[in-house]
Design an enzyme around this catalytic site. Sequence first.
Site, PDB file in Angstrom:
ATOM      1  CG  ASP A 160       9.893 -58.083  10.884  1.00 35.74           C
ATOM      2  OD1 ASP A 160       8.665 -58.284  10.940  1.00 35.74           O
ATOM      3  OD2 ASP A 160      10.722 -58.979  10.649  1.00 35.74           O
ATOM      4  CG  ASP A 164      14.267 -60.298   8.822  1.00 38.16           C
ATOM      5  OD1 ASP A 164      13.233 -60.101   9.475  1.00 38.16           O
ATOM      6  OD2 ASP A 164      14.282 -60.977   7.772  1.00 38.16           O
ATOM      7  CD  GLU A 187       8.009 -59.384   7.321  1.00 39.08           C
ATOM      8  OE1 GLU A 187       8.703 -60.364   7.035  1.00 39.08           O
ATOM      9  OE2 GLU A 187       7.578 -59.148   8.462  1.00 39.08           O
ATOM     10  CG  ASP A 205       2.969 -59.674  10.763  1.00 36.76           C
ATOM     11  OD1 ASP A 205       3.883 -59.018  11.271  1.00 36.76           O
ATOM     12  OD2 ASP A 205       3.104 -60.861  10.429  1.00 36.76           O
ATOM     13  CB  ILE A 244       5.013 -59.741  14.268  1.00 35.70           C
ATOM     14  CG1 ILE A 244       3.907 -58.925  14.925  1.00 35.70           C
ATOM     15  CG2 ILE A 244       5.289 -60.991  15.108  1.00 35.70           C
ATOM     16  CD1 ILE A 244       2.634 -59.703  15.185  1.00 35.70           C
ATOM     17  CG  ASP A 245      12.232 -60.477  13.580  1.00 42.41           C
ATOM     18  OD1 ASP A 245      12.142 -61.170  12.565  1.00 42.41           O
ATOM     19  OD2 ASP A 245      13.269 -60.390  14.264  1.00 42.41           O
ATOM     20  CB  THR A 253       5.843 -65.630  12.283  1.00 40.68           C
ATOM     21  OG1 THR A 253       5.996 -64.411  11.529  1.00 40.68           O
ATOM     22  CG2 THR A 253       4.432 -66.137  12.129  1.00 40.68           C
TER      23      THR A 253
END
Length: 321
Positions: A124, A264, A70, A47, A126-127, A129
């Site tokens: 984001d 998101d 984020e 991330d 890493i959308d 997880t």
Amino acid sequence: MTIDQRTIDAAVAAVTAASRLTTSAQGRLLAGDTLTKTDDSPVTVADFGAQAVVCSVLTETLGDVEMVGEEDANDLADDGSGLLDGVAALVSTTLDRDVSASTLLDWVAVGSGSAAADRYWTLDPIDGTKGFLRGDQYAIALALIDHGEVVLGVLGCPNYPLATGGRGATFVAADGETHLLTAGERIRVAAVPPVSLEVARFCESVESGHSDQGQSAQIAALLGMTAEPYRIDSQCKYGAIALSDANIYLRLPTRADYVEKIWDHAAGKLVVEYAGGRVTDVHGAPLDFSRGAGLSANSGVIATSGRFHDEVVAAVGTVLP
């Protein structure tokens, strides 16, 4: 709004670099390799690394940028866990140059910009997880917002399964069109072909905590839909709608006070709309990106290929309390 090609190219390069980093990190995770000496959350390293890479590419190409990311650089402290060193090593490998801890922190800190600015990026890194940790679907989602309107969206889906049998896609939504970048090709995503509700397919989260799947089943029954839902993690769902792998995406509220975050949905929303689909909240209202980091004026999300969007909104209204 027309976006200059330099900005589009910078966004694509940033997401492409972040995709390389996350693919490497996920591969090491699945191989049982640790990313830090005491690493118990590999996605945390990836991330921060992805945010750092995106911010480095954008700032080195475009100069100073306003970014709402984020991740917070204050959480990347050198606390003895090796997290900072692990992220720096991953970023250095991705960019093929040594990156110091101070430079890394500066890049991550770019993501602490203001959503009150007239023009800013949102990311984001890493959308999805849990999808990332399972070795499955996740996305790097980058969007540019200008005076409350999403004007550019780049959605990197490194593991997305393509109809051709390959894997990995980057969706680029700009200047009224969505393009698919894969295996060195740039393909315009045509307007999604019309289908009837009887053969339409839902796309919903793998994780039931992200949307009420029981209510989704009720809505499908009301609409006369019989196909099994396409369950996929992250904003890859928006890519699935754009490519007609699915036709309806519901993100139904799981509690009354939940506010969706702009990172998101911003990139995915534009990918669907510029492919000919529609995206609203569960009441049929446009998503409002003018209120800061949260979609506080909206409740949930409905994305469709467009033809039967109003019917889906009506069915959702019948089922939701």
